[in-house]
Write an enzyme that holds these catalytic residues in place. Structure first.
Site, PDB file in Angstrom:
ATOM      1  N   GLU A  15       0.920  -1.119  -0.018  1.00  0.00           N
ATOM      2  CA  GLU A  15      -0.134  -0.105   0.093  1.00  0.00           C
ATOM      3  C   GLU A  15       0.914   1.223  -0.003  1.00  0.00           C
ATOM      4  O   GLU A  15       2.282   1.214   0.117  1.00  0.00           O
ATOM      5  CB  GLU A  15      -0.765   0.156   1.252  1.00  0.00           C
ATOM      6  CG  GLU A  15      -2.120  -0.459   1.061  1.00  0.00           C
ATOM      7  CD  GLU A  15      -3.148   0.706   0.392  1.00  0.00           C
ATOM      8  OE1 GLU A  15      -2.652   1.640  -0.064  1.00  0.00           O
ATOM      9  OE2 GLU A  15      -4.520   0.493   0.097  1.00  0.00           O
ATOM     10  N   GLU A 116     -13.667  -3.991   9.754  1.00  0.00           N
ATOM     11  CA  GLU A 116     -14.467  -3.168   8.756  1.00  0.00           C
ATOM     12  C   GLU A 116     -15.755  -2.756   9.094  1.00  0.00           C
ATOM     13  O   GLU A 116     -16.879  -2.604   8.365  1.00  0.00           O
ATOM     14  CB  GLU A 116     -14.256  -3.792   7.305  1.00  0.00           C
ATOM     15  CG  GLU A 116     -13.057  -4.247   6.974  1.00  0.00           C
ATOM     16  CD  GLU A 116     -12.785  -4.956   5.514  1.00  0.00           C
ATOM     17  OE1 GLU A 116     -14.061  -4.815   4.836  1.00  0.00           O
ATOM     18  OE2 GLU A 116     -11.821  -5.135   5.081  1.00  0.00           O
ATOM     19  N   ASP A 191      -9.819   2.247  -4.367  1.00  0.00           N
ATOM     20  CA  ASP A 191      -8.935   2.239  -3.193  1.00  0.00           C
ATOM     21  C   ASP A 191      -7.884   3.354  -3.112  1.00  0.00           C
ATOM     22  O   ASP A 191      -8.528   4.548  -2.866  1.00  0.00           O
ATOM     23  CB  ASP A 191      -7.885   0.999  -3.384  1.00  0.00           C
ATOM     24  CG  ASP A 191      -7.309   0.376  -1.966  1.00  0.00           C
ATOM     25  OD1 ASP A 191      -6.896   1.247  -1.081  1.00  0.00           O
ATOM     26  OD2 ASP A 191      -6.992  -0.653  -1.740  1.00  0.00           O
TER      27      ASP A 191
END
Length: 280
Positions: A15, A116, A191
């Site tokens: 990421e 989440e 994302d």
């Protein structure tokens, strides 16, 4: 255009790519693997720094070293690797996720719940002295943040909404949030993002196996297929900021993918903007 493997890696959840102009290198993290990676395209040199907790993003600091969005808050690493907390704010079941440095040198850092849970995350602004304000609360998976070339628009992604939004900020507070673009069902989830010199917004599609580019008006004008189903984020780097680097993930895949977890690159695909280093 076909993506190439810039760095062969087996990151669980790669990421947050960022080009460090001063160092001539790309920074990115493996969130679940608890690693900070660097790569210098000119020499091919690489380094890996292990950290002791999940790490959502790192960004260059103006005085050297990096600022990190960690599980338990915002940390500072000096150029020699020494660590200190800028803001220590542990919340059980929550971790830091994507982050970006604003044009004023502050850090915009998102959080999310490990499970989440809807509305369990936030987007914070942390000043160089550590003073922190909440920009958005009750988000779910706080992800991509970026600014238009003239700094008047802030782009933001809360992944489950399937939207890229535009935020209007006044006196350190979000006063307006409107839809910029929406990713349709079946095409994956937005994302991370990067804004190019033309003001176009590039978005990595988790479970979509592609990058999308949207014009400043929010019109989809380009789709770049990728050899992985879970690209996570993108950033311009290299000579003239003309190469687009893409981080990828292998966590949760149903079938093996040879390039999943590696750092990809699309050479000469456009022209990026110089990232502002964190002023703290």
């Amino acid at each position: 255009m076909k993506a190439e493997v810039a760095v062969r890696e087996d990151a669980e959840l790669g990421e947050g790519p960022t080009w460090d102009t001063a160092g001539g290198r790309l920074l990115w993290v493996d969130i679940l693997g608890r690693r900070v990676h660097t790569y210098e395209p000119a020499s091919g040199r690489r380094s890996v720094l292990a950290v002791d907790q999940h790490i959502g993003a790192v960004k260059p600091r103006a005085g050297g070293g990096v600022v990190a969005n960690l599980r338990d808050g915002i940390g500072l690493y000096s150029a020699d690797g020494a660590f200190s907390w800028l803001r220590h704010d542990p919340v059980p079941g929550r971790r830091g996720n994507d982050a970006a440095v604003a044009p004023d040198g502050s850090l915009w850092a998102g959080t999310m719940r490990y499970d989440e849970e809807a509305g369990g995350g936030n987007l914070f602004r942390t000043a160089p002295d550590g003073a922190t304000t909440t920009l958005l609360d009750k988000v779910t998976i706080s992800n991509g943040v970026g600014w238009s070339p003239d700094h008047t628009l802030t782009y933001y992604i809360d992944t489950p909404t399937r939207r890229v939004d535009v935020l209007r900020v006044e006196d350190g507070h979000v006063v307006e949030r409107r839809e910029f673009a929406t990713v349709e069902e079946g095409a994956g989830f937005p994302d991370g993002l990067a804004v190019d010199a033309e003001g176009c917004v590039w978005v990595a599609l988790w479970d979509g196996g592609a990058l999308r580019r949207y014009t400043p008006r929010g019109t989809l004008d380009r789709i770049i297929p990728l050899p992985v189903v879970r690209p996570t984020a993108c950033a311009f780097g290299g000579p003239g900021l003309r190469d687009l680097y893409v981080t990828t993930a292998r966590t949760g895949l149903r079938e093996p993918e040879p390039d999943a977890g590696s750092l990809l690159v699309l050479p000469g695909i456009g022209e990026g903007l110089h990232a502002t280093p964190f002023a703290g």
